[in-house]
Design a protein around this motif. Structure first.
Motif, PDB file in Angstrom:
ATOM      1  N   GLY A  62       0.779  -1.234   0.000  1.00  0.00           N
ATOM      2  CA  GLY A  62       0.000   0.000   0.000  1.00  0.00           C
ATOM      3  C   GLY A  62       0.807   1.279   0.000  1.00  0.00           C
ATOM      4  N   GLU A  63       2.095   1.209  -0.271  1.00  0.00           N
ATOM      5  CA  GLU A  63       2.915   2.411  -0.306  1.00  0.00           C
ATOM      6  C   GLU A  63       3.632   2.510  -1.640  1.00  0.00           C
ATOM      7  N   THR A  64       4.058   3.694  -1.952  1.00  0.00           N
ATOM      8  CA  THR A  64       4.898   3.866  -3.128  1.00  0.00           C
ATOM      9  C   THR A  64       6.348   3.820  -2.683  1.00  0.00           C
ATOM     10  N   MET A  65       7.220   3.391  -3.552  1.00  0.00           N
ATOM     11  CA  MET A  65       8.619   3.196  -3.193  1.00  0.00           C
ATOM     12  C   MET A  65       9.362   4.512  -3.290  1.00  0.00           C
ATOM     13  N   THR A  66       9.571   5.173  -2.143  1.00  0.00           N
ATOM     14  CA  THR A  66      10.285   6.444  -2.135  1.00  0.00           C
ATOM     15  C   THR A  66      11.497   6.404  -1.220  1.00  0.00           C
ATOM     16  N   CYS A  67      11.622   5.380  -0.371  1.00  0.00           N
ATOM     17  CA  CYS A  67      12.721   5.289   0.583  1.00  0.00           C
ATOM     18  C   CYS A  67      13.822   4.405   0.018  1.00  0.00           C
ATOM     19  N   PRO A  68      15.015   4.527   0.572  1.00  0.00           N
ATOM     20  CA  PRO A  68      16.072   3.596   0.180  1.00  0.00           C
ATOM     21  C   PRO A  68      15.669   2.161   0.523  1.00  0.00           C
ATOM     22  N   GLN A  69      16.368   1.209  -0.054  1.00  0.00           N
ATOM     23  CA  GLN A  69      15.985  -0.191   0.091  1.00  0.00           C
ATOM     24  C   GLN A  69      16.026  -0.665   1.540  1.00  0.00           C
ATOM     25  N   THR A  70      16.956  -0.194   2.358  1.00  0.00           N
ATOM     26  CA  THR A  70      17.000  -0.635   3.748  1.00  0.00           C
ATOM     27  C   THR A  70      15.764  -0.165   4.501  1.00  0.00           C
ATOM     28  N   ASP A  71      15.317   1.048   4.216  1.00  0.00           N
ATOM     29  CA  ASP A  71      14.095   1.537   4.833  1.00  0.00           C
ATOM     30  C   ASP A  71      12.891   0.749   4.338  1.00  0.00           C
ATOM     31  N   ASP A  72      12.921   0.349   3.063  1.00  0.00           N
ATOM     32  CA  ASP A  72      11.832  -0.437   2.494  1.00  0.00           C
ATOM     33  C   ASP A  72      11.710  -1.777   3.220  1.00  0.00           C
ATOM     34  N   LEU A  73      12.836  -2.420   3.458  1.00  0.00           N
ATOM     35  CA  LEU A  73      12.812  -3.693   4.173  1.00  0.00           C
ATOM     36  C   LEU A  73      12.324  -3.505   5.599  1.00  0.00           C
ATOM     37  N   LYS A  74      12.704  -2.409   6.214  1.00  0.00           N
ATOM     38  CA  LYS A  74      12.253  -2.124   7.577  1.00  0.00           C
ATOM     39  C   LYS A  74      10.738  -1.926   7.600  1.00  0.00           C
ATOM     40  N   THR A  75      10.238  -1.168   6.632  1.00  0.00           N
ATOM     41  CA  THR A  75       8.797  -0.919   6.537  1.00  0.00           C
ATOM     42  C   THR A  75       8.042  -2.230   6.318  1.00  0.00           C
ATOM     43  N   ILE A  76       8.567  -3.049   5.415  1.00  0.00           N
ATOM     44  CA  ILE A  76       7.929  -4.337   5.133  1.00  0.00           C
ATOM     45  C   ILE A  76       7.903  -5.201   6.385  1.00  0.00           C
ATOM     46  N   SER A  77       9.030  -5.250   7.085  1.00  0.00           N
ATOM     47  CA  SER A  77       9.079  -6.091   8.282  1.00  0.00           C
ATOM     48  C   SER A  77       8.136  -5.571   9.366  1.00  0.00           C
ATOM     49  N   GLU A  78       8.005  -4.242   9.481  1.00  0.00           N
ATOM     50  CA  GLU A  78       7.077  -3.675  10.463  1.00  0.00           C
ATOM     51  C   GLU A  78       5.635  -4.022  10.111  1.00  0.00           C
ATOM     52  N   LYS A  79       5.300  -3.899   8.835  1.00  0.00           N
ATOM     53  CA  LYS A  79       3.940  -4.229   8.399  1.00  0.00           C
ATOM     54  C   LYS A  79       3.652  -5.716   8.590  1.00  0.00           C
ATOM     55  N   LEU A  80       4.620  -6.570   8.269  1.00  0.00           N
ATOM     56  CA  LEU A  80       4.431  -8.005   8.471  1.00  0.00           C
ATOM     57  C   LEU A  80       4.285  -8.338   9.946  1.00  0.00           C
TER      58      LEU A  80
END
Length: 169
Positions: A62-80
């Motif tokens: 539900g988000e657009t990819m605007t953060c660096p990849q490490t932040d993306d993985l952090k966001t994904i892990s938080e959502k999971l």
């Protein structure tokens, strides 16, 4: 949100649930459960879904990819983590409901057994020459006979269910 995104992206690619399931090496029911929000794919499966649907994982979540990849993985892990916590809470609630149902079933069998013992089969002294009395007496006798034979097994099953659904400390 994840369930709606998977469904929307699948349909936009013109894939059926069966076709997506084949591409992901899962059964169609798994896709259905994801789309209904009954379960969620794990992180590896999210990556596979994003590859098959040709979209970033962040878009699935539900988000657009605007953060660096490490932040993306952090966001994904938080959502999971949030999704897993919600699933665990649902599982705990279902376990509690079943636990109390097993307790109520055991109590009901004990109470009904006590009532039948106290009453002592009063229908045996009835005059069965009247057809209505004969039908009611036969019903009571059939119920008591069936209850006496089946209730020990139901009680044992309920006790096992009670033990298996008790909250582990």
């Amino acid at each position: 949100m994840l369930n709606e995104n998977i469904k929307k992206l699948r349909k936009s690619k013109g894939l059926s649930q069966e076709e997506l399931a084949i591409k992901l090496n899962v059964v169609r029911q798994t896709i259905s459960k994801w789309e209904q929000g009954l379960s969620v794919p794990d992180s590896e499966m999210l990556i596979s879904i994003s590859e098959v649907l040709e979209t970033p994982v962040s878009t699935l979540l539900g988000e657009t990819m605007t953060c660096p990849q490490t932040d993306d993985l952090k966001t994904i892990s938080e959502k999971l983590e949030i999704i897993n916590m919600q699933l665990a809470q649902g599982k705990a609630a279902r376990r509690k409901i079943f636990h109390w149902l097993f307790i109520m079933l055991c109590a009901g069998i004990v109470i009904l057994s006590a009532v039948l013992i106290v009453l002592g089969s009063p229908y045996l002294s009835w005059d069965f020459s009247d057809p209505e009395t004969a039908i009611i007496g036969t019903f009571f006798h059939s119920f008591e006979w069936l209850f006496a034979r089946v209730s020990p097994f139901i009680f044992l099953g309920a006790m096992i269910g009670f033990a298996l659904t008790r909250k582990e400390s």
